[in-house]
Design a protein around this motif. Structure first.
Motif, PDB file in Angstrom:
ATOM      1  N   ARG A 185     -12.228   6.542   5.999  1.00  0.00           N
ATOM      2  CA  ARG A 185     -11.640   7.777   5.466  1.00  0.00           C
ATOM      3  C   ARG A 185     -10.121   7.648   5.378  1.00  0.00           C
ATOM      4  NH1 ARG A 185     -13.927  12.885   5.330  1.00  0.00           N
ATOM      5  NH2 ARG A 185     -12.498  14.637   5.075  1.00  0.00           N
ATOM      6  N   LEU A 186      -9.524   7.049   6.407  1.00  0.00           N
ATOM      7  CA  LEU A 186      -8.077   6.851   6.396  1.00  0.00           C
ATOM      8  C   LEU A 186      -7.658   5.898   5.278  1.00  0.00           C
ATOM      9  CD1 LEU A 186      -7.500   6.681  10.233  1.00  0.00           C
ATOM     10  CD2 LEU A 186      -6.304   8.241   8.687  1.00  0.00           C
ATOM     11  N   ALA A 187      -8.448   4.842   5.054  1.00  0.00           N
ATOM     12  CA  ALA A 187      -8.135   3.906   3.978  1.00  0.00           C
ATOM     13  C   ALA A 187      -8.184   4.609   2.618  1.00  0.00           C
ATOM     14  CB  ALA A 187      -9.111   2.730   4.000  1.00  0.00           C
ATOM     15  N   PHE A 188      -9.204   5.445   2.399  1.00  0.00           N
ATOM     16  CA  PHE A 188      -9.311   6.188   1.139  1.00  0.00           C
ATOM     17  C   PHE A 188      -8.170   7.194   1.008  1.00  0.00           C
ATOM     18  CE2 PHE A 188     -13.669   5.933  -1.034  1.00  0.00           C
ATOM     19  CZ  PHE A 188     -13.783   4.580  -0.781  1.00  0.00           C
ATOM     20  N   THR A 189      -7.840   7.861   2.098  1.00  0.00           N
ATOM     21  CA  THR A 189      -6.751   8.837   2.077  1.00  0.00           C
ATOM     22  C   THR A 189      -5.416   8.162   1.796  1.00  0.00           C
ATOM     23  OG1 THR A 189      -7.892  10.343   3.594  1.00  0.00           O
ATOM     24  CG2 THR A 189      -5.502  10.545   3.468  1.00  0.00           C
ATOM     25  N   CYS A 190      -5.231   6.959   2.337  1.00  0.00           N
ATOM     26  CA  CYS A 190      -3.979   6.226   2.166  1.00  0.00           C
ATOM     27  C   CYS A 190      -3.995   5.334   0.925  1.00  0.00           C
ATOM     28  CB  CYS A 190      -3.683   5.400   3.416  1.00  0.00           C
ATOM     29  SG  CYS A 190      -3.318   6.399   4.871  1.00  0.00           S
ATOM     30  N   SER A 191      -4.901   5.614   0.000  1.00  0.00           N
ATOM     31  CA  SER A 191      -4.970   4.842  -1.243  1.00  0.00           C
ATOM     32  C   SER A 191      -3.782   5.120  -2.149  1.00  0.00           C
ATOM     33  CB  SER A 191      -6.273   5.142  -1.989  1.00  0.00           C
ATOM     34  OG  SER A 191      -6.390   6.524  -2.303  1.00  0.00           O
ATOM     35  N   THR A 192      -2.904   6.013  -1.749  1.00  0.00           N
ATOM     36  CA  THR A 192      -1.633   6.213  -2.454  1.00  0.00           C
ATOM     37  C   THR A 192      -0.681   5.050  -2.181  1.00  0.00           C
ATOM     38  OG1 THR A 192      -0.887   7.552  -0.587  1.00  0.00           O
ATOM     39  CG2 THR A 192      -1.800   8.723  -2.486  1.00  0.00           C
ATOM     40  N   LEU A 193      -0.971   4.242  -1.155  1.00  0.00           N
ATOM     41  CA  LEU A 193      -0.201   3.028  -0.895  1.00  0.00           C
ATOM     42  C   LEU A 193      -0.520   1.995  -1.974  1.00  0.00           C
ATOM     43  CD1 LEU A 193      -0.834   2.733   2.953  1.00  0.00           C
ATOM     44  CD2 LEU A 193       1.389   3.189   1.880  1.00  0.00           C
ATOM     45  N   PRO A 194       0.379   1.030  -2.189  1.00  0.00           N
ATOM     46  CA  PRO A 194       0.117  -0.013  -3.191  1.00  0.00           C
ATOM     47  C   PRO A 194      -0.819  -1.097  -2.656  1.00  0.00           C
ATOM     48  CG  PRO A 194       2.253  -0.374  -2.187  1.00  0.00           C
ATOM     49  CD  PRO A 194       1.745   0.928  -1.623  1.00  0.00           C
ATOM     50  N   ALA A 195      -1.996  -0.685  -2.216  1.00  0.00           N
ATOM     51  CA  ALA A 195      -2.956  -1.626  -1.645  1.00  0.00           C
ATOM     52  C   ALA A 195      -3.590  -2.482  -2.734  1.00  0.00           C
ATOM     53  CB  ALA A 195      -4.034  -0.874  -0.869  1.00  0.00           C
TER      54      ALA A 195
ATOM     55  N   ILE B 205      -2.539   9.073   9.623  1.00  0.00           N
ATOM     56  CA  ILE B 205      -2.116   8.704   8.262  1.00  0.00           C
ATOM     57  C   ILE B 205      -0.729   8.074   8.301  1.00  0.00           C
ATOM     58  CG2 ILE B 205      -1.382   9.654   6.035  1.00  0.00           C
ATOM     59  CD1 ILE B 205      -3.724  11.682   6.356  1.00  0.00           C
ATOM     60  N   ARG B 206       0.158   8.676   9.056  1.00  0.00           N
ATOM     61  CA  ARG B 206       1.514   8.131   9.161  1.00  0.00           C
ATOM     62  C   ARG B 206       1.503   6.774   9.850  1.00  0.00           C
ATOM     63  NH1 ARG B 206       5.772  12.755  10.927  1.00  0.00           N
ATOM     64  NH2 ARG B 206       7.189  10.999  10.522  1.00  0.00           N
ATOM     65  N   GLU B 207       0.622   6.593  10.834  1.00  0.00           N
ATOM     66  CA  GLU B 207       0.524   5.302  11.520  1.00  0.00           C
ATOM     67  C   GLU B 207       0.009   4.212  10.572  1.00  0.00           C
ATOM     68  OE1 GLU B 207      -0.224   6.565  16.179  1.00  0.00           O
ATOM     69  OE2 GLU B 207      -1.953   6.414  14.847  1.00  0.00           O
ATOM     70  N   VAL B 208      -0.992   4.554   9.769  1.00  0.00           N
ATOM     71  CA  VAL B 208      -1.525   3.585   8.803  1.00  0.00           C
ATOM     72  C   VAL B 208      -0.454   3.196   7.793  1.00  0.00           C
ATOM     73  CG1 VAL B 208      -3.168   3.262   6.904  1.00  0.00           C
ATOM     74  CG2 VAL B 208      -3.941   4.268   9.067  1.00  0.00           C
ATOM     75  N   LYS B 209       0.260   4.183   7.278  1.00  0.00           N
ATOM     76  CA  LYS B 209       1.300   3.904   6.282  1.00  0.00           C
ATOM     77  C   LYS B 209       2.425   3.065   6.878  1.00  0.00           C
ATOM     78  CE  LYS B 209       0.433   7.855   3.248  1.00  0.00           C
ATOM     79  NZ  LYS B 209       0.958   9.096   2.658  1.00  0.00           N
ATOM     80  N   ALA B 210       2.823   3.378   8.113  1.00  0.00           N
ATOM     81  CA  ALA B 210       3.877   2.601   8.764  1.00  0.00           C
ATOM     82  C   ALA B 210       3.420   1.166   9.011  1.00  0.00           C
ATOM     83  CB  ALA B 210       4.282   3.262  10.080  1.00  0.00           C
ATOM     84  N   SER B 211       2.162   0.984   9.384  1.00  0.00           N
ATOM     85  CA  SER B 211       1.618  -0.344   9.657  1.00  0.00           C
ATOM     86  C   SER B 211       1.507  -1.158   8.378  1.00  0.00           C
ATOM     87  CB  SER B 211       0.247  -0.221  10.325  1.00  0.00           C
ATOM     88  OG  SER B 211       0.339   0.495  11.545  1.00  0.00           O
TER      89      SER B 211
END
Length: 259
Positions: free
Chosen positions: A117-127, A86-92
């Motif tokens: 699953r990671l994309a859905f979990t990281c949907s808190t990002l401004p995607a 999750i942290r890697e996805v957010k950093a990227s």
């Protein structure tokens, strides 16, 4: 199209990020591609690379990463788990936003399998958009991963065989993180979502995605199904017919919603 391979800092290690950039133009929307369980950015017969190239050909920057301990990511396999990934996805994602040729407000997420699953979990990002390809998107519950419980109990790890026939080690951290990372973040995501599901997927129960489509009651969700394809669209056989079918629907959808 031109390619750049970079390494971005995350926690105490580097994350490889391979970026495909369209030939013409100075500023582009971008999509971050996230691979699945025990895979890598160039695994599964370069499946994500093939998708990435088609996205770039549509005038969109496409970047794909190697998650914790996979591919060229040298972080220890003992750290392999949702929290680190999750942290890697957010950093990227933030790294992509800050590239001079990327439109900061037009960055999306695309994930395959565990990447979904990671994309859905990281949907808190401004995607700007989120795309799931055969995704383990039931983020409100842990997913079942096949492993040898005797090995895990006695060795501290289990030997697992990946979808492309490789052999990898799975540590207890992955199982613990899966429980700790349960969430329902996607319910608060307002931008467009595309969910693709192979109805004959023998690896990940297609009902995970089908049930989400049926019960989410979210007006921002589009979907389509593919028949006659396995979890990685049959690419391991050298037949790219089904992958091309998916690309033929996904790339126009991305183009229509991310720009």
């Amino acid at each position: 199209m031109r390619e750049e391979l970079r390494f971005l800092k995350c926690i105490d290690h580097d994350v490889p990020i391979q970026i495909d950039i369209p030939d013409e133009g100075n500023e582009f929307p971008a999509v971050l591609l996230i691979h699945g369980f025990m895979s890598s950015r160039n695994n599964d017969n370069y499946m994500l690379a093939r998708i990435s190239q088609k996205i770039a050909a549509a005038g969109i920057v496409a970047a794909r990463i190697d998650l914790c301990s996979m591919g060229e990511n040298l972080y220890s396999r003992e750290n392999y788990g949702m929290k680190v990934m999750i942290r890697e996805v957010k950093a990227s994602f933030k790294y992509l936003q800050n590239l001079p040729y990327v439109k900061k407000e037009n960055v999306g997420l695309l994930g395959h399998s565990l990447g979904g699953r990671l994309a859905f979990t990281c949907s808190t990002l401004p995607a700007k958009i989120i795309v799931s390809l055969n995704g383990a998107i039931n983020t409100f519950e842990p997913i079942n991963v096949g492993y040898d419980k005797f090995e895990m109990a006695n060795l501290g790890y289990s030997i697992v065989r990946t979808s492309c026939g490789g052999v990898e080690l799975l540590y207890q951290k992955f199982l613990d993180d899966m429980k700790d990372a349960v969430n329902d973040n996607i319910k608060n995501f307002k931008n467009p979502i595309l969910v693709e599901v192979c109805t004959d997927d023998p690896t990940l129960d297609p009902n995970i995605s089908l049930n989400f489509i049926k019960t989410c009651h979210m007006a921002n969700v589009d979907s389509f199904t593919v028949s006659g394809a396995n979890h990685t669209f049959n690419v391991e056989t050298g037949d790219f017919t089904k992958l091309n079918e998916v690309i033929g629907k996904v790339v126009p959808w991305i183009s229509a919603h991310i720009k």
